[in-house]
Write a protein that holds these residues in place. Sequence first.
Motif, PDB file in Angstrom:
ATOM      1  N   GLN A  21       0.817  -1.203   0.000  1.00 13.69           N
ATOM      2  CA  GLN A  21       0.000   0.000   0.000  1.00 13.69           C
ATOM      3  C   GLN A  21       0.857   1.261   0.000  1.00 13.69           C
ATOM      4  O   GLN A  21       0.531   2.249  -0.654  1.00 13.69           O
ATOM      5  CB  GLN A  21      -0.949  -0.002   1.205  1.00 13.69           C
ATOM      6  CG  GLN A  21      -2.046  -1.044   1.111  1.00 13.69           C
ATOM      7  CD  GLN A  21      -2.883  -1.137   2.376  1.00 13.69           C
ATOM      8  OE1 GLN A  21      -2.554  -0.551   3.399  1.00 13.69           O
ATOM      9  NE2 GLN A  21      -3.974  -1.902   2.304  1.00 13.69           N
ATOM     10  N   ALA A  34       2.670   1.419  -3.602  1.00 14.82           N
ATOM     11  CA  ALA A  34       1.827   1.393  -4.802  1.00 14.82           C
ATOM     12  C   ALA A  34       1.845   2.727  -5.535  1.00 14.82           C
ATOM     13  O   ALA A  34       1.960   2.760  -6.767  1.00 14.82           O
ATOM     14  CB  ALA A  34       0.402   1.014  -4.436  1.00 14.82           C
ATOM     15  N   GLN A  65       1.247   2.222 -11.481  1.00 12.59           N
ATOM     16  CA  GLN A  65       0.058   1.391 -11.586  1.00 12.59           C
ATOM     17  C   GLN A  65       0.365  -0.018 -12.068  1.00 12.59           C
ATOM     18  O   GLN A  65      -0.192  -0.986 -11.577  1.00 12.59           O
ATOM     19  CB  GLN A  65      -0.952   2.050 -12.526  1.00 12.59           C
ATOM     20  CG  GLN A  65      -2.271   1.322 -12.586  1.00 12.59           C
ATOM     21  CD  GLN A  65      -3.274   2.036 -13.474  1.00 12.59           C
ATOM     22  OE1 GLN A  65      -2.970   3.074 -14.053  1.00 12.59           O
ATOM     23  NE2 GLN A  65      -4.455   1.472 -13.570  1.00 12.59           N
ATOM     24  N   GLN A  66       1.272  -0.165 -13.016  1.00 20.42           N
ATOM     25  CA  GLN A  66       1.600  -1.497 -13.549  1.00 20.42           C
ATOM     26  C   GLN A  66       2.210  -2.376 -12.456  1.00 20.42           C
ATOM     27  O   GLN A  66       1.843  -3.534 -12.292  1.00 20.42           O
ATOM     28  CB  GLN A  66       2.547  -1.376 -14.732  1.00 20.42           C
ATOM     29  CG  GLN A  66       2.799  -2.695 -15.422  1.00 20.42           C
ATOM     30  CD  GLN A  66       3.692  -2.540 -16.647  1.00 20.42           C
ATOM     31  OE1 GLN A  66       4.136  -1.442 -16.972  1.00 20.42           O
ATOM     32  NE2 GLN A  66       3.954  -3.643 -17.309  1.00 20.42           N
ATOM     33  N   TRP A  67       3.132  -1.815 -11.710  1.00 19.63           N
ATOM     34  CA  TRP A  67       3.755  -2.554 -10.603  1.00 19.63           C
ATOM     35  C   TRP A  67       2.684  -2.924  -9.574  1.00 19.63           C
ATOM     36  O   TRP A  67       2.671  -4.042  -9.058  1.00 19.63           O
ATOM     37  CB  TRP A  67       4.848  -1.702  -9.950  1.00 19.63           C
ATOM     38  CG  TRP A  67       5.500  -2.408  -8.779  1.00 19.63           C
ATOM     39  CD1 TRP A  67       6.556  -3.239  -8.820  1.00 19.63           C
ATOM     40  CD2 TRP A  67       5.100  -2.335  -7.401  1.00 19.63           C
ATOM     41  NE1 TRP A  67       6.847  -3.704  -7.564  1.00 19.63           N
ATOM     42  CE2 TRP A  67       5.950  -3.155  -6.658  1.00 19.63           C
ATOM     43  CE3 TRP A  67       4.089  -1.664  -6.727  1.00 19.63           C
ATOM     44  CZ2 TRP A  67       5.855  -3.312  -5.291  1.00 19.63           C
ATOM     45  CZ3 TRP A  67       3.984  -1.825  -5.348  1.00 19.63           C
ATOM     46  CH2 TRP A  67       4.872  -2.650  -4.644  1.00 19.63           C
ATOM     47  N   ALA A  68       1.783  -1.993  -9.262  1.00 21.83           N
ATOM     48  CA  ALA A  68       0.739  -2.210  -8.266  1.00 21.83           C
ATOM     49  C   ALA A  68      -0.200  -3.342  -8.700  1.00 21.83           C
ATOM     50  O   ALA A  68      -0.604  -4.172  -7.875  1.00 21.83           O
ATOM     51  CB  ALA A  68      -0.046  -0.933  -8.028  1.00 21.83           C
ATOM     52  N   GLN A  69      -0.545  -3.388  -9.980  1.00 17.67           N
ATOM     53  CA  GLN A  69      -1.427  -4.451 -10.472  1.00 17.67           C
ATOM     54  C   GLN A  69      -0.748  -5.817 -10.376  1.00 17.67           C
ATOM     55  O   GLN A  69      -1.352  -6.809  -9.956  1.00 17.67           O
ATOM     56  CB  GLN A  69      -1.865  -4.169 -11.915  1.00 17.67           C
ATOM     57  CG  GLN A  69      -2.874  -3.061 -12.028  1.00 17.67           C
ATOM     58  CD  GLN A  69      -3.222  -2.751 -13.472  1.00 17.67           C
ATOM     59  OE1 GLN A  69      -2.530  -3.155 -14.404  1.00 17.67           O
ATOM     60  NE2 GLN A  69      -4.308  -1.995 -13.659  1.00 17.67           N
ATOM     61  N   GLN A  70       0.520  -5.853 -10.796  1.00 17.35           N
ATOM     62  CA  GLN A  70       1.267  -7.116 -10.765  1.00 17.35           C
ATOM     63  C   GLN A  70       1.445  -7.589  -9.312  1.00 17.35           C
ATOM     64  O   GLN A  70       1.184  -8.747  -8.985  1.00 17.35           O
ATOM     65  CB  GLN A  70       2.617  -6.953 -11.444  1.00 17.35           C
ATOM     66  CG  GLN A  70       3.403  -8.237 -11.527  1.00 17.35           C
ATOM     67  CD  GLN A  70       4.762  -8.029 -12.210  1.00 17.35           C
ATOM     68  OE1 GLN A  70       5.142  -6.907 -12.554  1.00 17.35           O
ATOM     69  NE2 GLN A  70       5.482  -9.111 -12.395  1.00 17.35           N
ATOM     70  N   LYS A  71       1.878  -6.703  -8.459  1.00 20.56           N
ATOM     71  CA  LYS A  71       2.112  -7.048  -7.056  1.00 20.56           C
ATOM     72  C   LYS A  71       0.787  -7.392  -6.356  1.00 20.56           C
ATOM     73  O   LYS A  71       0.718  -8.312  -5.541  1.00 20.56           O
ATOM     74  CB  LYS A  71       2.815  -5.894  -6.341  1.00 20.56           C
ATOM     75  CG  LYS A  71       3.308  -6.229  -4.965  1.00 20.56           C
ATOM     76  CD  LYS A  71       4.429  -7.232  -5.014  1.00 20.56           C
ATOM     77  CE  LYS A  71       5.037  -7.399  -3.638  1.00 20.56           C
ATOM     78  NZ  LYS A  71       6.043  -8.425  -3.583  1.00 20.56           N
ATOM     79  N   GLY A  72      -0.271  -6.675  -6.705  1.00 21.77           N
ATOM     80  CA  GLY A  72      -1.586  -6.941  -6.128  1.00 21.77           C
ATOM     81  C   GLY A  72      -2.071  -8.339  -6.480  1.00 21.77           C
ATOM     82  O   GLY A  72      -2.651  -9.036  -5.647  1.00 21.77           O
ATOM     83  N   ALA A  73      -1.845  -8.765  -7.728  1.00 25.32           N
ATOM     84  CA  ALA A  73      -2.232 -10.113  -8.151  1.00 25.32           C
ATOM     85  C   ALA A  73      -1.438 -11.172  -7.385  1.00 25.32           C
ATOM     86  O   ALA A  73      -1.990 -12.200  -6.958  1.00 25.32           O
ATOM     87  CB  ALA A  73      -2.031 -10.273  -9.652  1.00 25.32           C
ATOM     88  N   GLN A 109      -2.785 -11.340  -3.844  1.00 26.84           N
ATOM     89  CA  GLN A 109      -4.089 -11.998  -3.821  1.00 26.84           C
ATOM     90  C   GLN A 109      -3.927 -13.514  -3.913  1.00 26.84           C
ATOM     91  O   GLN A 109      -4.595 -14.272  -3.207  1.00 26.84           O
ATOM     92  CB  GLN A 109      -4.955 -11.481  -4.968  1.00 26.84           C
ATOM     93  CG  GLN A 109      -6.389 -11.932  -4.893  1.00 26.84           C
ATOM     94  CD  GLN A 109      -7.242 -11.304  -5.982  1.00 26.84           C
ATOM     95  OE1 GLN A 109      -6.729 -10.797  -6.975  1.00 26.84           O
ATOM     96  NE2 GLN A 109      -8.543 -11.344  -5.791  1.00 26.84           N
TER      97      GLN A 109
END
Length: 191
Positions: free
Chosen positions: A77, A80, A85-93, A96
């Motif tokens: 968080q 991020a 945004q790209q790093w946040a999406q990859q790391k978020g996946a 999860q």
Amino acid sequence: MKKAILILGVALSVLACNKNDEKSESFKTAYINTSELIEKYEKFKDEDDKFKVKSQELGRPLEAKVKAFQNEAQGFQQNAQAKGQQWAQQKGAELQQREQQLGMEQNALLQQLQQEGAVLKDTLISEVKQFIKTYGKKKGYDYVYGTGDAATVLYAKDQYDITKDVLKELNDSYKSTKKDDKPEVKTEEKK
């Protein structure tokens, strides 16, 4: 002739009823409060304590993983916005997926503990039932009923309650086997 057979039949049935009344008066019965027995039986307490310790030991690695995951999620968080945004999406996946994996591990551990707990409880209950059966035979009971959570007796006079007697013998028996299981402590003689 018919009257004689009828009178004989009535006489036999009266005699049969009298014999059944005599037999039913000679039954020796008692009951046990099964809830109290389970609550106060020392072996149940000891095994429950051991099981709690085992559960905690088995849960420690998972707790460490969950704590590490929570720390990583907090870091995510904070990073991020800085990393894009790209790093946040990859790391978020990734996070999860790890969260789902931790959930599955937790469910598997809970299921394992529930199964082991059920087996332990069934084993202890079988031992107690066998003890009660032996106790009943030894004391000359025709019937021993159970009360408590799974009540099979809705009412009985207190004089028929043998819970305390059975509990005392159960605990005494357990204590004697517990003493036999302890390793002997050797003391060295001074020279």
